[in-house]
Design a protein around this motif. Structure first.
Motif, PDB file in Angstrom:
ATOM      1  N   SER A 265      49.875  43.865  47.046  1.00 10.10           N
ATOM      2  CA  SER A 265      49.468  42.472  47.217  1.00 10.10           C
ATOM      3  C   SER A 265      48.070  42.227  46.657  1.00 10.10           C
ATOM      4  CB  SER A 265      49.518  42.082  48.691  1.00 10.10           C
ATOM      5  OG  SER A 265      48.586  42.834  49.433  1.00 10.10           O
ATOM      6  N   VAL A 266      47.156  43.181  46.873  1.00  6.56           N
ATOM      7  CA  VAL A 266      45.794  43.052  46.325  1.00  6.56           C
ATOM      8  C   VAL A 266      45.835  43.091  44.802  1.00  6.56           C
ATOM      9  CG1 VAL A 266      43.529  44.141  46.200  1.00  6.56           C
ATOM     10  CG2 VAL A 266      44.714  44.001  48.387  1.00  6.56           C
ATOM     11  N   ALA A 267      46.663  44.000  44.249  1.00  7.23           N
ATOM     12  CA  ALA A 267      46.776  44.095  42.789  1.00  7.23           C
ATOM     13  C   ALA A 267      47.392  42.830  42.199  1.00  7.23           C
ATOM     14  CB  ALA A 267      47.606  45.312  42.418  1.00  7.23           C
ATOM     15  N   ALA A 268      48.358  42.215  42.890  1.00  2.00           N
ATOM     16  CA  ALA A 268      48.985  40.988  42.380  1.00  2.00           C
ATOM     17  C   ALA A 268      47.979  39.842  42.324  1.00  2.00           C
ATOM     18  CB  ALA A 268      50.168  40.610  43.280  1.00  2.00           C
ATOM     19  N   LYS A 269      47.120  39.741  43.348  1.00  2.00           N
ATOM     20  CA  LYS A 269      46.078  38.707  43.318  1.00  2.00           C
ATOM     21  C   LYS A 269      45.120  38.915  42.154  1.00  2.00           C
ATOM     22  CE  LYS A 269      46.039  37.714  48.277  1.00  2.00           C
ATOM     23  NZ  LYS A 269      45.231  37.770  49.531  1.00  2.00           N
ATOM     24  N   PHE A 270      44.757  40.166  41.902  1.00  2.00           N
ATOM     25  CA  PHE A 270      43.840  40.457  40.797  1.00  2.00           C
ATOM     26  C   PHE A 270      44.476  40.121  39.456  1.00  2.00           C
ATOM     27  CE2 PHE A 270      42.141  43.467  37.651  1.00  2.00           C
ATOM     28  CZ  PHE A 270      40.798  43.112  37.695  1.00  2.00           C
ATOM     29  N   ARG A 271      45.776  40.473  39.297  1.00  2.00           N
ATOM     30  CA  ARG A 271      46.459  40.168  38.038  1.00  2.00           C
ATOM     31  C   ARG A 271      46.573  38.659  37.829  1.00  2.00           C
ATOM     32  NH1 ARG A 271      49.825  44.577  39.461  1.00  2.00           N
ATOM     33  NH2 ARG A 271      51.359  43.139  40.334  1.00  2.00           N
ATOM     34  N   GLU A 272      46.787  37.910  38.894  1.00  2.00           N
ATOM     35  CA  GLU A 272      46.877  36.459  38.770  1.00  2.00           C
ATOM     36  C   GLU A 272      45.547  35.859  38.312  1.00  2.00           C
ATOM     37  OE1 GLU A 272      48.161  32.619  41.523  1.00  2.00           O
ATOM     38  OE2 GLU A 272      48.168  34.658  42.365  1.00  2.00           O
ATOM     39  N   VAL A 276      44.849  33.770  34.726  1.00  2.00           N
ATOM     40  CA  VAL A 276      44.227  32.440  34.653  1.00  2.00           C
ATOM     41  C   VAL A 276      43.055  32.450  33.679  1.00  2.00           C
ATOM     42  CG1 VAL A 276      42.924  30.743  35.995  1.00  2.00           C
ATOM     43  CG2 VAL A 276      44.985  31.754  36.956  1.00  2.00           C
ATOM     44  N   LYS A 277      42.238  33.510  33.702  1.00  2.00           N
ATOM     45  CA  LYS A 277      41.106  33.612  32.772  1.00  2.00           C
ATOM     46  C   LYS A 277      41.581  33.661  31.329  1.00  2.00           C
ATOM     47  CE  LYS A 277      37.821  35.885  35.882  1.00  2.00           C
ATOM     48  NZ  LYS A 277      37.038  37.131  36.127  1.00  2.00           N
ATOM     49  N   GLU A 278      42.648  34.418  31.062  1.00  2.00           N
ATOM     50  CA  GLU A 278      43.161  34.517  29.689  1.00  2.00           C
ATOM     51  C   GLU A 278      43.699  33.167  29.197  1.00  2.00           C
ATOM     52  OE1 GLU A 278      46.035  37.567  29.752  1.00  2.00           O
ATOM     53  OE2 GLU A 278      44.573  39.207  29.994  1.00  2.00           O
ATOM     54  N   VAL A 279      44.359  32.441  30.073  1.00  7.63           N
ATOM     55  CA  VAL A 279      44.885  31.111  29.690  1.00  7.63           C
ATOM     56  C   VAL A 279      43.747  30.168  29.349  1.00  7.63           C
ATOM     57  CG1 VAL A 279      46.115  29.084  30.557  1.00  7.63           C
ATOM     58  CG2 VAL A 279      47.037  31.368  30.962  1.00  7.63           C
ATOM     59  N   GLN A 280      42.674  30.206  30.131  1.00  6.24           N
ATOM     60  CA  GLN A 280      41.523  29.343  29.853  1.00  6.24           C
ATOM     61  C   GLN A 280      40.856  29.694  28.529  1.00  6.24           C
ATOM     62  OE1 GLN A 280      39.033  29.790  33.287  1.00  6.24           O
ATOM     63  NE2 GLN A 280      40.263  28.386  34.568  1.00  6.24           N
ATOM     64  N   LYS A 281      40.769  30.995  28.219  1.00  2.31           N
ATOM     65  CA  LYS A 281      40.190  31.403  26.926  1.00  2.31           C
ATOM     66  C   LYS A 281      41.039  30.912  25.770  1.00  2.31           C
ATOM     67  CE  LYS A 281      37.741  35.560  28.440  1.00  2.31           C
ATOM     68  NZ  LYS A 281      37.673  37.049  28.329  1.00  2.31           N
ATOM     69  N   GLU A 282      42.361  31.009  25.901  1.00  2.00           N
ATOM     70  CA  GLU A 282      43.246  30.544  24.824  1.00  2.00           C
ATOM     71  C   GLU A 282      43.121  29.042  24.612  1.00  2.00           C
ATOM     72  OE1 GLU A 282      47.142  31.806  25.797  1.00  2.00           O
ATOM     73  OE2 GLU A 282      46.754  33.934  25.404  1.00  2.00           O
ATOM     74  N   LYS A 283      42.934  28.299  25.685  1.00  2.61           N
ATOM     75  CA  LYS A 283      42.765  26.856  25.543  1.00  2.61           C
ATOM     76  C   LYS A 283      41.489  26.520  24.787  1.00  2.61           C
ATOM     77  CE  LYS A 283      45.348  25.205  29.565  1.00  2.61           C
ATOM     78  NZ  LYS A 283      45.233  24.523  30.885  1.00  2.61           N
TER      79      LYS A 283
END
Length: 344
Positions: A265-272, A276-283
């Motif tokens: 669960s901790v790893a899933a939060k970190f991956r999420e 989000v950061k990668e999507v913002q960079k692509e935008k």
């Protein structure tokens, strides 16, 4: 002669025996004014110790301080218990049956520690069985300040069970096992003939909650003494420390699986967050699309009033920037004097 003894003299190493109370014939024959001799009253319990239940309480190596204190508390509360040295983790569990036979015990409470953080409890009827394995959670001992009650050492407890113990067959088997292990035999030499505390076994959230309460004489209310712990049933075996499985708890989740799910669960939060950061960079990197002008944007705009254009032919005088007020006043006076002279 020196070797002769006088009649009534004491032999060396022997003392006088305590006189018992006078019999009925002697009491009648004694005069009225003579002082009476009183005998020591017999003990309170005149019964015979028939139930020879003995419980062996010990553990494996690698337990922590809290488990050690819990084990010592159970030995204090159960006068029919016996202790033994810690068992090596390399030994097999069926060796405990031989240890119980050497200690002349027919019941056993064995604490098994794994990974220095997980605690398991075995309750067994040796050597025939059955036996049950539990995961022990939420342990609190007698020494904690929360437990304000107190009881007589060696007194016999009352056992209180949840009504569900009479409905389910596996709980009925556990109830009989708890009664045989935790109840102090009547007329036990180390026990006291008093009942001043209660052991309660309550089933909540698919777990068995153990509590120990003191009975207050004034208003029959209960005050918790301790220890307290929660037993999560794993399996019930037909034999002692092994054999065919009679019941397996479907709601049981091992501590390793629980820790694994927490890590996932901790790893899933970190991956999420990383996604989000990668999507913002692509935008930000994406090329901006120019939107065509919309002709309808000017519909609701009102034209401003046109002001006449004024052309200034003379250069405006530059005003000196003076921070000091005294100098500014001097300059103003000089200008006034010039004006007066020109007018004159």
């Amino acid at each position: 002669a020196a070797g002769k003894r006088k009649r009534g003299a004491l032999q060396p190493g022997k003392g006088k025996r305590a006189r018992s109370g006078p019999s009925a014939a002697e009491a009648e024959a004694a005069p009225a004014g003579a002082p009476q001799e009183y005998s020591i009253p017999p003990p309170v319990s005149q019964g015979k110790w028939k139930n020879k239940e003995r419980v062996l309480i010990f553990s494996s190596r690698g337990i922590n301080f809290r488990t050690r204190h819990l084990m010592q508390d159970l030995r204090t509360l159960m006068p029919h218990s016996k202790a033994d040295t810690k068992m090596d983790r390399k030994d097999q569990l069926f060796v405990i049956n031989e240890v119980c036979e050497m200690k002349n015990c027919n019941k056993c409470i064995f604490f098994e520690a794994k990974k220095k953080q997980d605690l398991y409890m075995w309750l067994s009827n040796t050597p025939q069985g059955p036996s049950a394995k539990f995961l022990v959670q939420n342990v609190h001992t007698l020494a904690e300040l929360k437990m304000t009650g107190n009881c007589l050492r060696g007194s016999r407890p009352l056992l209180s069970f949840d009504p569900i113990f009479d409905k389910e067959p596996h709980y009925g088997l556990l109830k009989e096992l708890f009664i045989q292990i935790f109840s102090t035999p009547q007329y036990h030499p180390k026990s006291q003939p008093f009942v001043d505390h209660v052991f309660t076994f309550t089933v909540t959230d698919e777990r068995i909650w153990f509590r120990n309460y003191q009975i207050i004489e004034e208003d029959a209310s209960l005050v918790e003494i301790g220890p307290r712990f929660v037993l999560n049933l794993i399996k019930i075996f037909q034999g002692s420390f092994g054999g065919p499985t009679l019941y397996e708890n479907p709601h049981y989740q091992s501590p390793n699986m629980h820790r694994r799910l927490v890590r996932l669960s901790v790893a899933a939060k970190f991956r999420e967050k990383q996604h989000v950061k990668e999507v913002q960079k692509e935008k930000k990197k994406a090329s901006k699309v120019l939107v065509k002008e919309d002709p309808t944007e000017v519909v609701f705009e009102t034209p401003a009033e046109e002001k006449p254009v004024e052309i200034q032919l003379v250069k405006p005088e530059s005003k000196p920037i003076i921070k000091d007020k005294k100098k500014l006043r001097k300059i103003q006076r000089k200008k006034q004097k010039k004006l007066f002279r020109t007018e004159g």
